[in-house]
Enzyme design. Structure first.
Site, PDB file in Angstrom:
ATOM      1  N   ASN A 117      12.134  72.669  54.999  1.00 21.86           N
ATOM      2  CA  ASN A 117      13.291  71.935  54.466  1.00 21.86           C
ATOM      3  C   ASN A 117      14.625  72.667  54.664  1.00 21.86           C
ATOM      4  OD1 ASN A 117      11.464  70.458  51.664  1.00 21.86           O
ATOM      5  ND2 ASN A 117      11.938  69.595  53.676  1.00 21.86           N
ATOM      6  N   ASP A 140       7.601  62.472  48.054  1.00 19.78           N
ATOM      7  CA  ASP A 140       8.357  62.006  49.218  1.00 19.78           C
ATOM      8  C   ASP A 140       9.044  60.662  48.968  1.00 19.78           C
ATOM      9  OD1 ASP A 140       9.311  62.315  51.790  1.00 19.78           O
ATOM     10  OD2 ASP A 140       7.610  61.280  52.698  1.00 19.78           O
TER      11      ASP A 140
END
Ligand code: FPP
Length: 262
Positions: free
Chosen positions: A86, A38
């Site tokens: 996503n 991330d």
């Protein structure tokens, strides 16, 4: 880019490492490390660049970390590259990541083979571009005989979706009569997960500062130790990996039991 980077003084590899592992207990290295990569977007933004630049750099970081993990003696890395959630990102970013994956799975095959890395995938193929699926199949085929570190790339992966598909296929087998309901136990369930045959992660690393699991390996991380850093993934180095493993080695893993104090 890997060549020459990991010459090590490690007694395990008898080469010279560019990072210091001297504080590590080589008898207590996590076998399997899960990583939530991330912070790519924020890293890029901090440099005044577009988010996708961060993903590009993040893919480079993964190469470096896989090599470092292998040199340390880690047996498997599971890296979260694209989640089932996503798809909600702007189409340009989704397309960029798909293209990046496709290019990565083409350009890295030789590196994987030179470094004995076996590539596997976690996630659903449904909805992935055919070219990505083709590259995934090719990567599996080309690296399947490698006996070194296993790199599980989680693509179109969601922990809840993984559990649901396991339940569905177990239910189907029970319905077909090939599986007795009373025989459904932890082992049978785990055999239906994408990670079948692999030990559960011992350590989950999350860079980028957020303290969330984000639907990653929900079943498998039941007893994983969690280590986080504010450092964004593109800036994550082998030294961070060593720091995470050192923290892991300082933890007392009880798996729900008690450890008697002497
Ligand atoms: C999270 O950062 C990262 C992703 C959703 C994608 C991760 C993808 C890569 C590292 C590149 C693709 C991988 C390979 C192996 C080719 P973010 O975008 O959520 O960052 P932010 O939290 O700063 O917005």
């Amino acid at each position: 880019m890997f060549k020459g980077l990991f010459q090590t003084k490690s007694p395990v590899k008898n080469e010279k490492l560019e990072f210091d592992i001297s504080d590590l207990d080589m008898n207590n290295i996590p076998k399997h490390i899960a990583i939530i990569m991330d912070g790519n977007g924020r890293w890029a933004k901090a440099q005044g660049k577009v988010r996708t630049f961060g993903h590009q750099k993040g893919a480079e970081t993964l190469k470096t970390i896989v090599r470092a993990a292998d040199a340390i003696g880690v047996k498997a890395i599971s890296a979260y590259a694209f989640s089932t959630e996503n798809w909600k990102r702007p189409i340009t970013e989704v397309n960029f990541i798909m293209d990046l994956l496709s290019r990565y799975l083409t350009s890295e095959i030789q590196e994987f083979n030179e470094n004995n890395v076996q590539v596997r995938f976690l996630g659903s193929r449904e909805g992935l571009p055919p070219v990505v699926i083709e590259k995934m199949d090719n990567a599996i085929r080309e690296t399947k005989n490698n006996t070194g570190i296993i790199l599980n790339l989680a693509i179109n992966y969601g922990g809840q979706a993984e559990i649901l598909q396991a339940v569905q296929s177990i239910a189907q087998e029970a319905k077909d009569g090939s599986l007795d309901v009373s025989a459904i136990d932890k082992q049978v369930f785990e055999d239906h997960l994408y990670t079948a045959g692999l030990p559960a992660p011992d350590l989950l690393i999350r860079p980028g500062g957020d303290l969330r699991i984000s639907n990653f390996l929900l079943w498998q991380i039941a007893y994983a130790e969690i280590w986080t850093t504010k450092t964004y993934w593109p800036d994550f180095t082998p030294d961070h990996l060593v720091e995470a493993i050192l923290a892991y080695q300082g933890r007392e893993r009880r798996f729900g039991g008690l450890v008697e104090k002497k």
